[in-house]
Design a protein around this motif. Structure first.
Motif, short mmCIF file in Angstrom:
data_model
loop_
_atom_site.label_atom_id
_atom_site.label_comp_id
_atom_site.label_asym_id
_atom_site.label_seq_id
_atom_site.Cartn_x
_atom_site.Cartn_y
_atom_site.Cartn_z
N ASN A 51 0.82 -1.22 0.00
CA ASN A 51 0.00 0.00 0.00
C ASN A 51 0.84 1.26 0.00
OD1 ASN A 51 -3.11 -0.42 0.28
ND2 ASN A 51 -2.20 -2.04 1.53
N LEU A 52 2.07 1.15 0.52
CA LEU A 52 2.98 2.29 0.50
C LEU A 52 3.82 2.31 -0.78
CD1 LEU A 52 4.19 2.23 4.22
CD2 LEU A 52 2.58 3.84 3.18
N ARG A 53 3.50 1.39 -1.71
CA ARG A 53 4.16 1.28 -3.01
C ARG A 53 5.67 1.02 -2.88
NH1 ARG A 53 0.28 2.44 -6.49
NH2 ARG A 53 -1.39 3.89 -5.91
N LYS A 54 6.03 0.24 -1.88
CA LYS A 54 7.43 -0.18 -1.71
C LYS A 54 7.53 -1.62 -2.19
CE LYS A 54 8.37 3.03 2.09
NZ LYS A 54 8.89 3.20 3.48
N THR A 55 7.64 -1.76 -3.50
CA THR A 55 7.55 -3.06 -4.16
C THR A 55 8.61 -4.04 -3.69
OG1 THR A 55 6.70 -1.91 -6.12
CG2 THR A 55 7.39 -4.20 -6.39
N THR A 56 9.83 -3.59 -3.59
CA THR A 56 10.93 -4.50 -3.21
C THR A 56 10.70 -5.10 -1.84
OG1 THR A 56 12.48 -3.19 -4.53
CG2 THR A 56 13.42 -4.69 -2.88
N GLU A 57 10.32 -4.26 -0.87
CA GLU A 57 10.10 -4.74 0.49
C GLU A 57 8.89 -5.65 0.59
OE1 GLU A 57 10.79 -1.83 3.73
OE2 GLU A 57 11.28 -0.44 2.10
N SER A 58 7.84 -5.36 -0.20
CA SER A 58 6.66 -6.23 -0.18
C SER A 58 7.00 -7.60 -0.75
CB SER A 58 5.51 -5.58 -0.95
OG SER A 58 5.80 -5.52 -2.33
N GLU A 59 7.84 -7.63 -1.79
CA GLU A 59 8.26 -8.91 -2.37
C GLU A 59 9.13 -9.69 -1.39
OE1 GLU A 59 10.14 -7.91 -6.02
OE2 GLU A 59 8.25 -7.63 -7.12
N GLU A 60 9.95 -9.00 -0.61
CA GLU A 60 10.78 -9.66 0.40
C GLU A 60 9.91 -10.33 1.47
OE1 GLU A 60 13.36 -6.67 1.90
OE2 GLU A 60 14.72 -6.69 0.17
N ALA A 61 8.84 -9.65 1.86
CA ALA A 61 7.92 -10.22 2.84
C ALA A 61 7.24 -11.47 2.30
CB ALA A 61 6.87 -9.18 3.24
N GLN A 62 6.86 -11.40 1.02
CA GLN A 62 6.26 -12.56 0.35
C GLN A 62 7.24 -13.72 0.31
OE1 GLN A 62 4.29 -11.71 -3.47
NE2 GLN A 62 5.39 -13.46 -4.30
N ASP A 63 8.49 -13.45 -0.01
CA ASP A 63 9.52 -14.49 -0.05
C ASP A 63 9.77 -15.08 1.34
OD1 ASP A 63 9.83 -14.11 -2.76
OD2 ASP A 63 11.52 -12.72 -2.55
N SER A 64 9.61 -14.27 2.37
CA SER A 64 9.82 -14.77 3.74
C SER A 64 8.79 -15.83 4.11
CB SER A 64 9.75 -13.60 4.74
OG SER A 64 10.82 -12.71 4.54
N ILE A 65 7.55 -15.64 3.64
CA ILE A 65 6.52 -16.67 3.90
C ILE A 65 6.89 -17.96 3.19
CG2 ILE A 65 4.07 -17.27 3.65
CD1 ILE A 65 3.40 -14.31 3.78
N LEU A 66 7.36 -17.85 1.96
CA LEU A 66 7.80 -19.04 1.23
C LEU A 66 8.96 -19.73 1.93
CD1 LEU A 66 7.67 -17.64 -2.43
CD2 LEU A 66 6.35 -19.57 -1.56
N LYS A 67 9.87 -18.93 2.49
CA LYS A 67 11.01 -19.50 3.19
C LYS A 67 10.57 -20.23 4.45
CE LYS A 67 15.62 -18.34 4.94
NZ LYS A 67 16.61 -17.26 5.18
N LEU A 68 9.61 -19.66 5.17
CA LEU A 68 9.08 -20.32 6.37
C LEU A 68 8.48 -21.67 6.01
CD1 LEU A 68 7.32 -17.31 8.17
CD2 LEU A 68 9.37 -18.51 8.95
N LEU A 69 7.78 -21.73 4.89
CA LEU A 69 7.19 -23.00 4.43
C LEU A 69 8.27 -24.02 4.07
CD1 LEU A 69 4.22 -21.74 2.23
CD2 LEU A 69 4.02 -23.22 4.24
N ASN A 70 9.29 -23.56 3.37
CA ASN A 70 10.36 -24.46 2.95
C ASN A 70 11.15 -25.01 4.15
OD1 ASN A 70 9.76 -24.12 0.23
ND2 ASN A 70 11.12 -22.37 0.01
N GLU A 71 11.29 -24.18 5.19
CA GLU A 71 12.03 -24.62 6.37
C GLU A 71 11.14 -25.31 7.39
OE1 GLU A 71 13.95 -21.13 7.84
OE2 GLU A 71 15.44 -21.09 6.23
N GLN A 72 9.86 -25.51 7.02
CA GLN A 72 8.90 -26.23 7.86
C GLN A 72 8.76 -25.60 9.26
OE1 GLN A 72 10.11 -30.39 7.77
NE2 GLN A 72 9.02 -30.69 5.86
N ASN A 73 8.85 -24.27 9.30
CA ASN A 73 8.65 -23.56 10.56
C ASN A 73 7.24 -22.96 10.60
OD1 ASN A 73 9.29 -22.62 13.10
ND2 ASN A 73 10.32 -20.79 12.37
#
Length: 600
Positions: free
Chosen positions: A446-468
């Motif tokens: 919503n603040l149009r900070k695309t890079t940081e929003s994509e990093e947050a999205q990647d963090s969820i994927l990483k949590l899934l991959n690490e089974q946490n």
């Protein structure tokens, strides 16, 4: 069942006036113990003809007091006696309670010099000799009521002879018998007394075992407090309030007030009681604040709304991690994205990523294989799940609102709903760590900070991959929502497919449920709602897609799949999927055909 009496039992009067040569216990301790009174417990003598009608006197508070006053050497002595009993003697007729009684008598009948560090072996032998004497006579006197034989009903003649031989042998062999105790590396410790390399290795192992034990205790406490709040407090009060939020908030408020006024619980000390109750209060504060905020957002009077929102802020802060995350949810619902960003930036992102995720409402096979070493023993806090009630809908982001309605299309019978494994189905539940990064994604977007929003999205994927993550299906559904809003249909379909696979009964542990209930639980997945959104985009918004998927198993295919012969819309990867999906699709098929006739 037990009842507490405030007076001292007459049958134990002798203990108060007993002649004590060595002054144990002290007169102050005796008077303190006398003031505790006693319990009567519904437990009869095993050989009595009226066993169901008899009650037993219990002086557990007194025993606890004496145990708390033990010196370090006395504690070690008792621990060694218990170890001998469990690993060497191994007879049901002699229990740790008999050895505790033995220790009290030995302490009373010997000089305090016996309990010096250098005399540990001697003090252990004194206790063993005392027990051998009792076994020979077949009489173990209760410490407070000496005429009560603790061997009564346990030690017959055959067991008495066996016990006598074992204790006599133990007395002769002494501490060398520990060479045969394989558990907890006891035998290695004994051997290391004459070795050069083993001591260092054993020291390392001891630290490892200690950390694992502390972590297990921490996890148990967190699980217990979370379970107590969700199933005993939250669920009960919410049902009692009957959707009246003012009443529900009053219930939570009164619970907090009662917790502050509680001194001690049963025989626990005030410090123990306060420590345990302190684990509950953050959950209650977070729930209280979020419900007040949800009610405030709906209030038409602006001054009242602002007053309630400002007042709830204090309770959000006291709500620890769940409270702070729910506060960000409220700010996001109000459109205060800059404030959301400030609070998100204050959180420890590394803590969210790497601290262990645990859950009391969802148990998977991953939990069986998870090693204690993967946890962080230095921190007692972990990432648990965060839940939202229907009353909190105004403060829940759109992505999470789907989770509130996962029960749509599935009906559990009245006999099934109270089951512990089913209760979480009627609330929105997500892991703290996943929810944190969802809020970060939404805020940065919503603040149009695309890079940081994509990093947050990647963090969820990483949590899934690490089974946490414990609510894997929820995390996948949230990712699917993100990809749907970003028009990334293939990625959304992949996550919906993974979500369905995770909720397969073979992945979840529902040992106490019938096959039919397990089949229904598989359907409690909001992936079906996200799939409907995709269908809407395909059918009505006419969004083109080069991918096709099975409506039953969400199998993704680059080529066209076979369609339902009636509606010509729904696709399946096989005849088997089509047959299994027919009960669900039947009603949808009828609606689609009616729509086609009306508008075409």
């Amino acid at each position: 069942m037990s009842y507490r009496c405030s007076t001292w039992p007459s049958v134990a009067q002798e203990w108060l006036s007993r002649h004590r040569i060595h002054g144990y216990p002290s007169e102050n301790t005796i008077q303190d113990i006398k003031s505790f009174g006693f319990f009567v417990v519904k437990k009869g003598h095993p050989f009595s003809s009226e066993v169901d009608l008899e009650w037993r006197i219990s002086l557990s508070l007194q025993e606890r007091k004496l145990m708390f006053n033990l010196s370090d050497v006395q504690h070690k002595c008792y621990f060694i006696l218990k170890m001998f009993n469990r690993r060497i003697i191994k007879l049901d007729c002699i229990t740790s309670y008999h050895w505790k009684t033995c220790l009290f008598y030995v302490m009373e009948e010997n000089n305090h010099n016996v309990w010096e560090k250098r005399c540990l072996c001697h003090s252990v032998k004194l206790c063993i000799k005392q027990m051998l004497k009792w076994v020979k006579h077949g009489f173990c006197p209760n410490y407070f009521i000496p005429m009560d034989n603790l061997f009564d009903g346990k030690l017959n003649e055959s067991l008495r002879l066996i016990s006598e031989l074992k204790i006599q042998e133990l007395l002769e062999v002494g501490f060398d018998c520990l060479r045969f105790v394989t558990s907890d590396n006891i035998c290695d410790y004994v051997k290391s007394r004459k070795a050069e390399e083993l001591p260092n290795w054993l020291t390392t192992q001891s630290k490892k075992v200690y950390k694992e034990s502390v972590t297990k205790i921490d996890m148990f406490l967190i699980d217990s407090s979370n379970d107590l709040f969700n199933r005993r407090i939250l669920e009960y009060y919410y049902c009692q309030a009957n959707e009246n939020m003012a009443v529900f908030i009053e219930f939570l408020w009164s619970t907090l007030d009662r917790i502050k006024q509680i001194g001690t619980i049963t025989e626990h000390t005030e410090e123990e009681t306060n420590s345990s109750l302190a684990l509950l209060t953050p959950y209650i504060y977070a729930c209280l604040a979020s419900n007040i905020s949800a009610m405030a957002i709906r209030h038409h009077n602006l001054p009242v709304r602002y007053f309630l929102l400002f007042g709830s802020f204090i309770y959000f802060v006291k709500g620890d991690v769940p409270g702070r995350l729910k506060l960000i949810s409220v700010l996001y619902a109000l459109g205060l994205y800059t404030d959301c960003e400030w609070f998100i930036d204050q959180e420890d992102e590394q803590y969210m990523k790497y601290n262990p995720s645990v859950c009391t409402c969802r148990y998977t096979k991953i939990d069986d294989s998870t090693e204690v070493q993967s946890f962080v023993p230095s921190k007692s806090k972990v990432c648990t799940c965060i839940s939202f009630l229907p009353s909190e809908l105004p403060i829940i982001p759109d992505a999470m609102k789907y989770e509130m309605f996962r029960y749509v299309g599935v009906c559990l019978q009245e006999i099934e709903r109270p089951n512990i494994s089913c209760r979480w189905l009627y609330t929105a539940v997500v892991d703290y760590n996943v929810y944190f990064f969802l809020l970060k994604y939404l805020t940065k977007r919503n603040l149009r900070k695309t890079t940081e929003s994509e990093e947050a999205q990647d963090s969820i994927l990483k949590l899934l991959n690490e089974q946490n993550v414990r609510h894997v299906d929820v995390a996948c559904n949230l990712l699917a929502w993100i990809f749907i809003t970003e028009m990334k249909t293939p990625m959304a379909l992949l996550n919906l497919q993974l979500s369905f696979e995770m909720l397969n009964s073979s992945q979840l542990c529902f040992t106490n449920l019938t096959d039919e209930t397990q089949r229904k639980l598989y359907q409690f997945n909001t992936a079906k709602l996200h799939a409907l959104v995709l269908l809407y985009n395909t059918w009505f918004s006419k969004q083109s897609s080069s991918f096709y998927f099975c409506f039953h198993c969400i199998f993704i295919s680059p080529v066209k799949l076979q369609k339902c012969s009636r509606c010509k819309i729904t696709t399946y990867c096989s005849k088997q999927c089509q047959r299994q999906n027919w009960k669900i699709h039947k009603a949808v098929c009828k609606i689609v055909r009616k729509y086609q006739k009306t508008y075409h």
